[in-house]
Scaffold this motif. Structure first.
Motif, PDB file in Angstrom:
ATOM      1  N   VAL A  73      13.307  69.323  -6.711  1.00  0.00           N
ATOM      2  CA  VAL A  73      13.395  68.251  -5.722  1.00  0.00           C
ATOM      3  C   VAL A  73      12.361  68.534  -4.642  1.00  0.00           C
ATOM      4  CG1 VAL A  73      14.895  66.998  -4.133  1.00  0.00           C
ATOM      5  CG2 VAL A  73      15.885  68.130  -6.142  1.00  0.00           C
ATOM      6  N   HIS A  74      11.626  67.514  -4.229  1.00  0.00           N
ATOM      7  CA  HIS A  74      10.606  67.691  -3.201  1.00  0.00           C
ATOM      8  C   HIS A  74      10.956  66.848  -1.976  1.00  0.00           C
ATOM      9  CE1 HIS A  74       7.338  69.063  -6.295  1.00  0.00           C
ATOM     10  NE2 HIS A  74       8.339  69.909  -6.164  1.00  0.00           N
ATOM     11  N   LEU A  75      11.037  67.517  -0.845  1.00  0.00           N
ATOM     12  CA  LEU A  75      11.387  66.850   0.402  1.00  0.00           C
ATOM     13  C   LEU A  75      10.185  66.867   1.345  1.00  0.00           C
ATOM     14  CD1 LEU A  75      13.899  65.611   1.947  1.00  0.00           C
ATOM     15  CD2 LEU A  75      13.943  67.805   3.175  1.00  0.00           C
ATOM     16  N   LEU A  76       9.761  65.688   1.779  1.00  0.00           N
ATOM     17  CA  LEU A  76       8.674  65.574   2.743  1.00  0.00           C
ATOM     18  C   LEU A  76       9.255  65.662   4.151  1.00  0.00           C
ATOM     19  CD1 LEU A  76       6.944  62.642   0.886  1.00  0.00           C
ATOM     20  CD2 LEU A  76       5.992  64.945   1.132  1.00  0.00           C
ATOM     21  N   ALA A  77       8.801  66.672   4.892  1.00  0.00           N
ATOM     22  CA  ALA A  77       9.289  66.900   6.261  1.00  0.00           C
ATOM     23  C   ALA A  77       8.172  66.528   7.228  1.00  0.00           C
ATOM     24  CB  ALA A  77       9.700  68.352   6.444  1.00  0.00           C
ATOM     25  N   TYR A  78       8.275  65.341   7.824  1.00  0.00           N
ATOM     26  CA  TYR A  78       7.244  64.856   8.748  1.00  0.00           C
ATOM     27  C   TYR A  78       7.556  65.281  10.177  1.00  0.00           C
ATOM     28  CZ  TYR A  78       6.095  61.720   4.862  1.00  0.00           C
ATOM     29  OH  TYR A  78       5.754  61.205   3.633  1.00  0.00           O
ATOM     30  N   LEU A  79       6.495  65.548  10.947  1.00  0.00           N
ATOM     31  CA  LEU A  79       6.599  65.782  12.389  1.00  0.00           C
ATOM     32  C   LEU A  79       7.552  66.928  12.712  1.00  0.00           C
ATOM     33  CD1 LEU A  79       6.845  62.002  13.314  1.00  0.00           C
ATOM     34  CD2 LEU A  79       4.814  63.439  13.574  1.00  0.00           C
ATOM     35  N   PRO A 191      11.697  60.327  -6.036  1.00  0.00           N
ATOM     36  CA  PRO A 191      13.025  60.751  -6.504  1.00  0.00           C
ATOM     37  C   PRO A 191      13.343  60.410  -7.951  1.00  0.00           C
ATOM     38  CG  PRO A 191      13.206  58.800  -5.115  1.00  0.00           C
ATOM     39  CD  PRO A 191      11.779  59.271  -5.005  1.00  0.00           C
ATOM     40  N   LEU A 192      12.664  59.417  -8.539  1.00  0.00           N
ATOM     41  CA  LEU A 192      13.008  58.964  -9.893  1.00  0.00           C
ATOM     42  C   LEU A 192      11.888  59.217 -10.897  1.00  0.00           C
ATOM     43  CD1 LEU A 192      14.765  55.589  -8.990  1.00  0.00           C
ATOM     44  CD2 LEU A 192      15.776  57.865  -9.236  1.00  0.00           C
ATOM     45  N   ALA A 193      10.998  60.169 -10.584  1.00  0.00           N
ATOM     46  CA  ALA A 193       9.841  60.439 -11.446  1.00  0.00           C
ATOM     47  C   ALA A 193      10.254  61.309 -12.625  1.00  0.00           C
ATOM     48  CB  ALA A 193       8.731  61.104 -10.631  1.00  0.00           C
ATOM     49  N   SER A 194      10.889  60.703 -13.611  1.00  0.00           N
ATOM     50  CA  SER A 194      11.437  61.455 -14.740  1.00  0.00           C
ATOM     51  C   SER A 194      10.344  62.072 -15.610  1.00  0.00           C
ATOM     52  CB  SER A 194      12.333  60.557 -15.595  1.00  0.00           C
ATOM     53  OG  SER A 194      11.629  59.421 -16.062  1.00  0.00           O
ATOM     54  N   ALA A 195       9.123  61.544 -15.548  1.00  0.00           N
ATOM     55  CA  ALA A 195       8.034  62.126 -16.329  1.00  0.00           C
ATOM     56  C   ALA A 195       7.711  63.542 -15.861  1.00  0.00           C
ATOM     57  CB  ALA A 195       6.784  61.254 -16.219  1.00  0.00           C
ATOM     58  N   ARG A 196       8.110  63.893 -14.643  1.00  0.00           N
ATOM     59  CA  ARG A 196       7.869  65.236 -14.118  1.00  0.00           C
ATOM     60  C   ARG A 196       8.921  66.241 -14.593  1.00  0.00           C
ATOM     61  NH1 ARG A 196       5.491  65.917  -8.797  1.00  0.00           N
ATOM     62  NH2 ARG A 196       4.024  64.245  -8.373  1.00  0.00           N
ATOM     63  N   GLU A 217      10.653  57.922  -0.918  1.00  0.00           N
ATOM     64  CA  GLU A 217       9.315  57.527  -1.342  1.00  0.00           C
ATOM     65  C   GLU A 217       9.486  56.634  -2.572  1.00  0.00           C
ATOM     66  OE1 GLU A 217       5.331  60.106  -1.497  1.00  0.00           O
ATOM     67  OE2 GLU A 217       6.687  60.531  -3.181  1.00  0.00           O
ATOM     68  N   VAL A 218       9.331  55.342  -2.368  1.00  0.00           N
ATOM     69  CA  VAL A 218       9.614  54.360  -3.421  1.00  0.00           C
ATOM     70  C   VAL A 218       8.372  54.092  -4.270  1.00  0.00           C
ATOM     71  CG1 VAL A 218      10.250  51.946  -3.849  1.00  0.00           C
ATOM     72  CG2 VAL A 218      11.502  53.295  -2.137  1.00  0.00           C
ATOM     73  N   GLU A 219       7.260  53.778  -3.620  1.00  0.00           N
ATOM     74  CA  GLU A 219       6.033  53.439  -4.353  1.00  0.00           C
ATOM     75  C   GLU A 219       5.212  54.708  -4.565  1.00  0.00           C
ATOM     76  OE1 GLU A 219       3.874  50.043  -3.030  1.00  0.00           O
ATOM     77  OE2 GLU A 219       5.670  48.990  -2.381  1.00  0.00           O
ATOM     78  N   HIS A 220       5.159  55.131  -5.831  1.00  0.00           N
ATOM     79  CA  HIS A 220       4.486  56.372  -6.219  1.00  0.00           C
ATOM     80  C   HIS A 220       3.991  56.213  -7.643  1.00  0.00           C
ATOM     81  CE1 HIS A 220       4.070  60.599  -7.521  1.00  0.00           C
ATOM     82  NE2 HIS A 220       3.974  60.902  -6.232  1.00  0.00           N
ATOM     83  N   ARG A 221       2.870  56.805  -7.944  1.00  0.00           N
ATOM     84  CA  ARG A 221       2.257  56.678  -9.274  1.00  0.00           C
ATOM     85  C   ARG A 221       3.225  57.058 -10.389  1.00  0.00           C
ATOM     86  NH1 ARG A 221      -2.968  57.696 -12.170  1.00  0.00           N
ATOM     87  NH2 ARG A 221      -4.037  57.081 -10.258  1.00  0.00           N
ATOM     88  N   ASP A 222       4.091  58.046 -10.151  1.00  0.00           N
ATOM     89  CA  ASP A 222       4.978  58.528 -11.206  1.00  0.00           C
ATOM     90  C   ASP A 222       6.276  57.741 -11.311  1.00  0.00           C
ATOM     91  OD1 ASP A 222       3.096  60.407 -11.842  1.00  0.00           O
ATOM     92  OD2 ASP A 222       4.021  62.018 -10.679  1.00  0.00           O
TER      93      ASP A 222
END
Length: 288
Positions: A73-79, A191-196, A217-222
């Motif tokens: 699981v990858h969490l983006l921590a901004y600021l 969150p739903l990038a099952s190819a990974r 993060e909804v819009e993502h290449r994967d």
């Protein structure tokens, strides 16, 4: 205003130094860029200077590597404030574990002739960089064992390979908690990038939301179109912000800067919640 909130430099598994990433962002027509290297803030100061030079506002971020029930699981921590005690402790533990894991994997690969030495791996990483499997892949590409990173990851570096070794990563709920304690804004990446690989269930996202998760993060290449629709529905149901970004890695992946973007309204909401640090680089003037 064009906003890309997920990019990597050579301080983790990207191929270009932070200043180069920011200059490339300017050339791609981006106004705002988040530098989100894995488990480190080491590239922020260089990105700050470059942003001032080329007129790009840089949002400081860190991609925190987590694990839940066997899923990455990858969490983006901004600021976020990277020096806050609990947050820094988690990152330090993860980075140390990554180093030990990489050495163990390298030793196994050396035994079977996929690498010549561990030094061959280290030369692929910038001093102080967060070490990971991409550096093993780059070493094997440089020595002619594989043609590309993707080929190496499909082969001996896959999570199902006998050469794969795990590393410490915090539970994502814990990562949300320490990010908030450090004044950061937690957003769950792809969150739903099952190819990974195996993805977490909606119950885990719900637990993260209950702990204070701010966005997905909804819009993502994967993400496939159906993945994006499902992620948007989850975000709406849980009252989470929706972001889009490139997950740019330089030449390490085909992802292009700005191929997915975040709306100014969502950025305003992120900025309103982050208290650990402020935007870097050029002055950020939001559209009225």
């Amino acid at each position: 205003m064009r906003i890309d909130l997920h990019t990597h430099s050579s301080h983790s598994d990207g191929t270009g130094p932070p200043a180069q990433v920011v200059r490339e962002a300017a050339a791609a027509g981006l106004d705002v860029l988040a530098l989100t290297d894995h488990d480190t803030a080491a590239g922020w100061s260089a990105a700050d200077r470059a942003g001032l030079e080329v007129g790009v506002s840089v949002i400081p971020g860190i991609e925190v590597s987590c694990r839940s029930r066997g899923s990455s699981v990858h969490l983006l921590a901004y600021l976020v404030d990277p020096e806050e005690e609990a947050f820094r402790s988690e990152l330090d533990r993860a980075r140390a574990s990554r180093r030990d894991r990489l050495r163990t994997m390298a030793d196994l690969l050396i035994e079977d002739g996929y690498l010549d030495s561990f030094e061959q791996v280290l030369v692929q990483a910038q001093d102080g960089a967060t070490l990971g499997r991409p550096h093993l892949a780059d070493a094997m590409v440089a020595s002619g064992r594989y043609a590309t990173r993707d080929e190496a990851f499909a082969g001996v570096l896959s999570s199902g390979s006998r050469y794969y070794v795990g590393h410490y990563a915090p539970d994502p709920v814990r990562a949300v908690e320490v990010t908030l304690a450090a004044g950061g804004v937690p957003v769950l990446a792809h969150p739903l990038a099952s190819a990974r690989g195996r993805i977490i269930g909606e119950d885990v996202i719900e637990e993260m939301a209950a702990a204070g998760l701010v966005g997905l993060e909804v819009e993502h290449r994967d993400h496939t179109p159906s993945d994006m629709a499902r992620a948007a529905a989850i975000a709406q149901r849980l009252g989470l912000l929706q972001t889009g970004s490139s997950d740019y890695h330089g030449t390490g992946k085909p992802n292009l800067l700005g191929e997915n973007t975040t709306s100014p309204q969502v950025l305003v909401a992120i900025l309103a919640q982050g208290t650990g640090t402020g935007p870097l680089g050029a002055e950020l003037t939001m559209p009225s």
